[in-house]
Design a protein around this motif. Structure first.
Motif, mmCIF file in Angstrom:
data_model
loop_
_atom_site.group_PDB
_atom_site.id
_atom_site.type_symbol
_atom_site.label_atom_id
_atom_site.label_comp_id
_atom_site.label_asym_id
_atom_site.label_seq_id
_atom_site.Cartn_x
_atom_site.Cartn_y
_atom_site.Cartn_z
ATOM 1 N N GLN A 126 0.829 -1.202 0.000
ATOM 2 C CA GLN A 126 0.000 0.000 0.000
ATOM 3 C C GLN A 126 0.863 1.251 0.000
ATOM 4 O O GLN A 126 1.908 1.307 0.653
ATOM 5 C CB GLN A 126 -0.919 0.007 1.222
ATOM 6 N N SER B 21 2.215 4.456 1.222
ATOM 7 C CA SER B 21 2.275 4.998 2.583
ATOM 8 C C SER B 21 3.199 6.194 2.630
ATOM 9 O O SER B 21 4.169 6.289 1.875
ATOM 10 C CB SER B 21 2.778 3.933 3.564
ATOM 11 N N ALA C 298 -0.138 0.098 -4.186
ATOM 12 C CA ALA C 298 -1.600 0.092 -4.297
ATOM 13 C C ALA C 298 -2.195 1.309 -3.601
ATOM 14 O O ALA C 298 -1.712 1.763 -2.562
ATOM 15 C CB ALA C 298 -2.156 -1.185 -3.678
ATOM 16 N N VAL C 299 -3.251 1.843 -4.195
ATOM 17 C CA VAL C 299 -4.015 2.939 -3.602
ATOM 18 C C VAL C 299 -5.436 2.448 -3.392
ATOM 19 O O VAL C 299 -6.096 1.997 -4.343
ATOM 20 C CB VAL C 299 -4.018 4.185 -4.510
ATOM 21 N N PHE C 300 -5.904 2.512 -2.171
ATOM 22 C CA PHE C 300 -7.256 2.063 -1.891
ATOM 23 C C PHE C 300 -8.265 3.173 -2.174
ATOM 24 O O PHE C 300 -7.955 4.363 -2.071
ATOM 25 C CB PHE C 300 -7.373 1.590 -0.439
ATOM 26 N N ASP D 289 -8.764 6.208 0.017
ATOM 27 C CA ASP D 289 -7.681 7.189 0.104
ATOM 28 C C ASP D 289 -7.728 8.233 -1.011
ATOM 29 O O ASP D 289 -6.943 9.183 -1.009
ATOM 30 C CB ASP D 289 -6.321 6.480 0.056
ATOM 31 N N GLU E 266 -8.780 2.381 7.267
ATOM 32 C CA GLU E 266 -8.395 3.554 6.473
ATOM 33 C C GLU E 266 -8.310 4.847 7.285
ATOM 34 O O GLU E 266 -7.943 5.902 6.754
ATOM 35 C CB GLU E 266 -9.401 3.758 5.329
#
Length: 300
Positions: A13, A15, A48-50, A53, A167
């Motif tokens: 992810q 960060s 990865a970008v959720f 976000d 999140e």
């Protein structure tokens, strides 16, 4: 058997790091470092970008806008005024670095602090309306924020942190009650957090993955002792605004509602500038305003 035959996908992810923060807009990612803000196309990202976000607007970080003349920037200057009601660049920049700290998701175990926004006036009664809540709303426009009613919040409750989700970036305790014990948050601010929800087994969120804390209050509370000072940074909001002088009266509009694209461009540039200032200088110091007498009131 089919599932077992599939290759293992190790998802990393995106960060924040000690020296950089990332803001994911609909059209691009903006990397914010000490010296520069720059766009990163999603296609060039190796992380990865959720969905939670992603900020639900577009932004062009290369576009030059008039941040200094932006009305929300003037609001920040107004709530940073000194006791003589004059603008204070020192207090204004301190507030900007507190905002930058809250928007930077990296957590340094050496300096785990929770900002505390409170009234600057000497009063035993709740006044409010000074703009603390608007600062929290600004954070909500940039990060995943959980806003908790301070009057009902008790850290010793069975489920104090049940609103924290994977999140969550910022945990707000808004309008804390008189006599609130800051010490009850020590472990949550500086260590892992145990999440306890009804009908769900307890689980632990590591310090690195847990949200930052910020508190607001209309009252002064006891902030005496080295342990509290290591875990908090107090900012006293000017009484420039109040019941008889609200921001919409001065600016003729309500913040965040009905904004045009240029307003959001100025806002985003202002917020990212706060992060740059924080990354370069940390949380700046400034005139604390009435420290001694307000602390005396908090102790009585």
């Amino acid at each position: 058997e089919l599932l077992n035959s599939l290759p293992y996908l190790n998802v990393v992810q995106l960060s924040d790091t000690e020296n950089a923060a990332f803001f994911c807009y609909e059209n691009t990612i903006v990397s914010v470092a000490k010296g520069v803000c720059k766009p990163i196309p999603y296609g060039e990202l190796n992380a990865a970008v959720f969905e939670d976000d992603i900020i639900d607007r577009e932004f062009d970080v290369t576009k030059k806008v008039d941040v200094d003349g932006f009305h929300f920037n003037q609001f920040l200057k107004d709530i940073s005024r000194d006791l003589e009601n004059a603008e204070s660049s020192e207090r204004y920049n301190r507030l900007r670095t507190i905002i930058g700290y809250m928007l930077h998701r990296y957590k340094n175990p050496a300096i785990p602090v929770a900002p505390f926004l409170r009234e600057s006036i000497e009063s035993k009664t709740a006044e409010g309306g000074t703009g603390k809540g608007i600062v929290i709303q600004a954070l909500m426009k940039m990060r995943n924020v959980v806003d908790n009613a301070g009057k009902q919040f008790t850290a010793s409750d069975n489920f104090p942190f049940e609103t924290i989700m994977p999140e969550t970036d910022v945990f707000v305790i808004n309008d804390i009650k008189r006599g609130f014990s800051f010490e009850t948050l020590f472990n949550a601010i500086a260590d892992d957090i145990t999440i306890n929800r009804k009908f769900v087994p307890k689980y632990t969120v590591s310090f690195n993955d847990s949200p930052k804390f910020i508190l607001t209050s209309n009252y002064a509370i006891s902030m005496i002792g080295n342990s509290i000072k290591r875990r908090s940074t107090v900012y006293k909001v000017s009484r420039y605004y109040g019941e008889d002088n609200i921001p919409s009266d001065k600016f003729g509009r309500t913040f965040f509602k009905g904004w045009e694209s240029i307003d959001w461009e100025c806002f985003d540039s202002l917020m990212l500038g706060c992060v740059v200032l924080y990354l370069n200088h940390g949380i700046l110091t400034a005139d604390p305003l009435n420290t001694t007498r307000l602390d005396i009131i908090a102790e009585t």
